[in-house]
Design a protein around this motif. Structure first.
Motif, PDB file in Angstrom:
ATOM      1  N   ILE A  38       0.827  -1.209   0.000  1.00 42.09           N
ATOM      2  CA  ILE A  38       0.000   0.000   0.000  1.00 42.09           C
ATOM      3  C   ILE A  38       0.863   1.262   0.000  1.00 42.09           C
ATOM      4  CG2 ILE A  38      -0.362   0.173   2.491  1.00 42.09           C
ATOM      5  CD1 ILE A  38      -3.030   0.739  -0.204  1.00 42.09           C
ATOM      6  N   GLN A  39       2.029   1.217   0.658  1.00 40.02           N
ATOM      7  CA  GLN A  39       2.961   2.352   0.606  1.00 40.02           C
ATOM      8  C   GLN A  39       3.487   2.515  -0.815  1.00 40.02           C
ATOM      9  OE1 GLN A  39       5.859   1.051   3.481  1.00 40.02           O
ATOM     10  NE2 GLN A  39       5.139   2.530   5.007  1.00 40.02           N
ATOM     11  N   CYS A  50       2.255  11.429 -10.898  1.00 41.47           N
ATOM     12  CA  CYS A  50       2.060  12.876 -10.785  1.00 41.47           C
ATOM     13  C   CYS A  50       0.677  13.237 -10.246  1.00 41.47           C
ATOM     14  CB  CYS A  50       2.313  13.560 -12.130  1.00 41.47           C
ATOM     15  SG  CYS A  50       3.973  13.322 -12.753  1.00 41.47           S
ATOM     16  N   LEU A  51       0.199  12.450  -9.293  1.00 42.76           N
ATOM     17  CA  LEU A  51      -1.092  12.729  -8.675  1.00 42.76           C
ATOM     18  C   LEU A  51      -0.883  13.474  -7.360  1.00 42.76           C
ATOM     19  CD1 LEU A  51      -2.967   9.312  -9.122  1.00 42.76           C
ATOM     20  CD2 LEU A  51      -3.012  11.307 -10.620  1.00 42.76           C
ATOM     21  N   THR A  52      -1.845  14.286  -6.991  1.00 41.97           N
ATOM     22  CA  THR A  52      -1.806  14.939  -5.687  1.00 41.97           C
ATOM     23  C   THR A  52      -2.155  13.900  -4.627  1.00 41.97           C
ATOM     24  OG1 THR A  52      -4.151  15.521  -5.721  1.00 41.97           O
ATOM     25  CG2 THR A  52      -2.605  17.115  -6.707  1.00 41.97           C
ATOM     26  N   TYR A  53      -1.901  14.236  -3.368  1.00 43.18           N
ATOM     27  CA  TYR A  53      -2.267  13.316  -2.292  1.00 43.18           C
ATOM     28  C   TYR A  53      -3.766  13.035  -2.328  1.00 43.18           C
ATOM     29  CZ  TYR A  53       2.305  13.725   0.048  1.00 43.18           C
ATOM     30  OH  TYR A  53       3.625  13.669   0.364  1.00 43.18           O
ATOM     31  N   ARG A  54      -4.555  14.055  -2.589  1.00 47.99           N
ATOM     32  CA  ARG A  54      -6.015  13.893  -2.653  1.00 47.99           C
ATOM     33  C   ARG A  54      -6.394  12.923  -3.777  1.00 47.99           C
ATOM     34  NH1 ARG A  54      -9.511  16.449  -0.113  1.00 47.99           N
ATOM     35  NH2 ARG A  54      -8.252  18.270   0.322  1.00 47.99           N
ATOM     36  N   GLU A  55      -5.764  13.058  -4.928  1.00 53.05           N
ATOM     37  CA  GLU A  55      -6.050  12.157  -6.057  1.00 53.05           C
ATOM     38  C   GLU A  55      -5.613  10.726  -5.748  1.00 53.05           C
ATOM     39  OE1 GLU A  55      -5.679  15.342  -9.755  1.00 53.05           O
ATOM     40  OE2 GLU A  55      -3.860  14.456  -8.912  1.00 53.05           O
ATOM     41  N   VAL A  56      -4.485  10.583  -5.058  1.00 55.86           N
ATOM     42  CA  VAL A  56      -4.026   9.246  -4.657  1.00 55.86           C
ATOM     43  C   VAL A  56      -5.048   8.635  -3.700  1.00 55.86           C
ATOM     44  CG1 VAL A  56      -2.238   7.950  -3.409  1.00 55.86           C
ATOM     45  CG2 VAL A  56      -1.575   9.759  -5.003  1.00 55.86           C
ATOM     46  N   THR A  67      -3.589   8.405   3.485  1.00 54.51           N
ATOM     47  CA  THR A  67      -2.741   8.436   2.292  1.00 54.51           C
ATOM     48  C   THR A  67      -1.451   9.192   2.583  1.00 54.51           C
ATOM     49  OG1 THR A  67      -4.674   8.371   0.858  1.00 54.51           O
ATOM     50  CG2 THR A  67      -2.629   9.170  -0.121  1.00 54.51           C
ATOM     51  N   LYS A  68      -1.584  10.371   3.183  1.00 60.76           N
ATOM     52  CA  LYS A  68      -0.394  11.169   3.522  1.00 60.76           C
ATOM     53  C   LYS A  68       0.523  10.396   4.457  1.00 60.76           C
ATOM     54  CE  LYS A  68      -2.451  15.745   3.059  1.00 60.76           C
ATOM     55  NZ  LYS A  68      -2.794  16.985   3.771  1.00 60.76           N
ATOM     56  N   TRP A  69      -0.061   9.739   5.454  1.00 63.69           N
ATOM     57  CA  TRP A  69       0.727   8.984   6.423  1.00 63.69           C
ATOM     58  C   TRP A  69       1.492   7.853   5.734  1.00 63.69           C
ATOM     59  CZ3 TRP A  69       0.335   3.884   8.198  1.00 63.69           C
ATOM     60  CH2 TRP A  69       1.142   3.594   9.294  1.00 63.69           C
ATOM     61  N   ARG A  70       0.820   7.118   4.839  1.00 58.31           N
ATOM     62  CA  ARG A  70       1.483   6.000   4.150  1.00 58.31           C
ATOM     63  C   ARG A  70       2.649   6.486   3.297  1.00 58.31           C
ATOM     64  NH1 ARG A  70      -1.547   1.214   4.844  1.00 58.31           N
ATOM     65  NH2 ARG A  70      -3.667   1.676   5.467  1.00 58.31           N
ATOM     66  N   ILE A  71       2.472   7.608   2.640  1.00 60.80           N
ATOM     67  CA  ILE A  71       3.557   8.160   1.812  1.00 60.80           C
ATOM     68  C   ILE A  71       4.687   8.654   2.708  1.00 60.80           C
ATOM     69  CG2 ILE A  71       4.178  10.029   0.230  1.00 60.80           C
ATOM     70  CD1 ILE A  71       1.340   9.688  -1.009  1.00 60.80           C
ATOM     71  N   ARG A  72       4.347   9.380   3.748  1.00 53.71           N
ATOM     72  CA  ARG A  72       5.383   9.921   4.652  1.00 53.71           C
ATOM     73  C   ARG A  72       6.140   8.829   5.391  1.00 53.71           C
ATOM     74  NH1 ARG A  72       1.634  14.776   6.644  1.00 53.71           N
ATOM     75  NH2 ARG A  72       1.945  16.126   4.839  1.00 53.71           N
ATOM     76  N   GLU A  73       5.479   7.718   5.669  1.00 50.71           N
ATOM     77  CA  GLU A  73       6.152   6.584   6.311  1.00 50.71           C
ATOM     78  C   GLU A  73       7.024   5.825   5.310  1.00 50.71           C
ATOM     79  OE1 GLU A  73       6.090   5.202   9.623  1.00 50.71           O
ATOM     80  OE2 GLU A  73       5.478   7.273   9.976  1.00 50.71           O
ATOM     81  N   GLY A  74       6.607   5.776   4.067  1.00 43.07           N
ATOM     82  CA  GLY A  74       7.326   5.007   3.053  1.00 43.07           C
ATOM     83  C   GLY A  74       8.556   5.695   2.503  1.00 43.07           C
TER      84      GLY A  74
END
Length: 98
Positions: A38-39, A50-56, A67-74
């Motif tokens: 998922i990360q 090239c998607l925004t966090y909202r689009e992801v 979503t933000k947390w998964r990206i920031r953790e990854g």
């Protein structure tokens, strides 16, 4: 003489640029394997799609904070995996964190 004239007109070494890009892509592809699926999905959609966090978040059907947390953790995990073997110019990997 002809080769020298041709070589002088190039703004950079195309062959080495191609090799570095391919090596970088291979290292990045292998390093993405260290992430939880998922990360990996979220990071790939955000940075390569090239998607925004909202689009992801919409694409993955999950709340925006998750979503933000998964990206920031990854990203730090990915950076740790990339740095030792990276053929990319110094600082390229750490720039992903910002």
């Amino acid at each position: 003489m002809r080769w020298a004239g041709y070589a002088e007109n190039r703004p950079y070494d195309e062959v080495s640029e191609t090799v570095i890009n391919r090596m970088g892509a291979q290292v990045l592809h292998r390093s993405l394997g260290c992430l939880f699926p998922i990360q990996r999905q979220a990071i790939v959609l955000a940075y390569f799609g090239c998607l925004t966090y909202r689009e992801v978040a919409e694409q993955l059907s999950m709340p925006l904070p998750t979503t933000k947390w998964r990206i920031r953790e990854g990203l730090p995990r990915l950076g740790t995996e990339l740095e030792p073997a990276s053929p990319l110019p110094a600082g390229t990997v750490s720039a992903l964190h910002h």
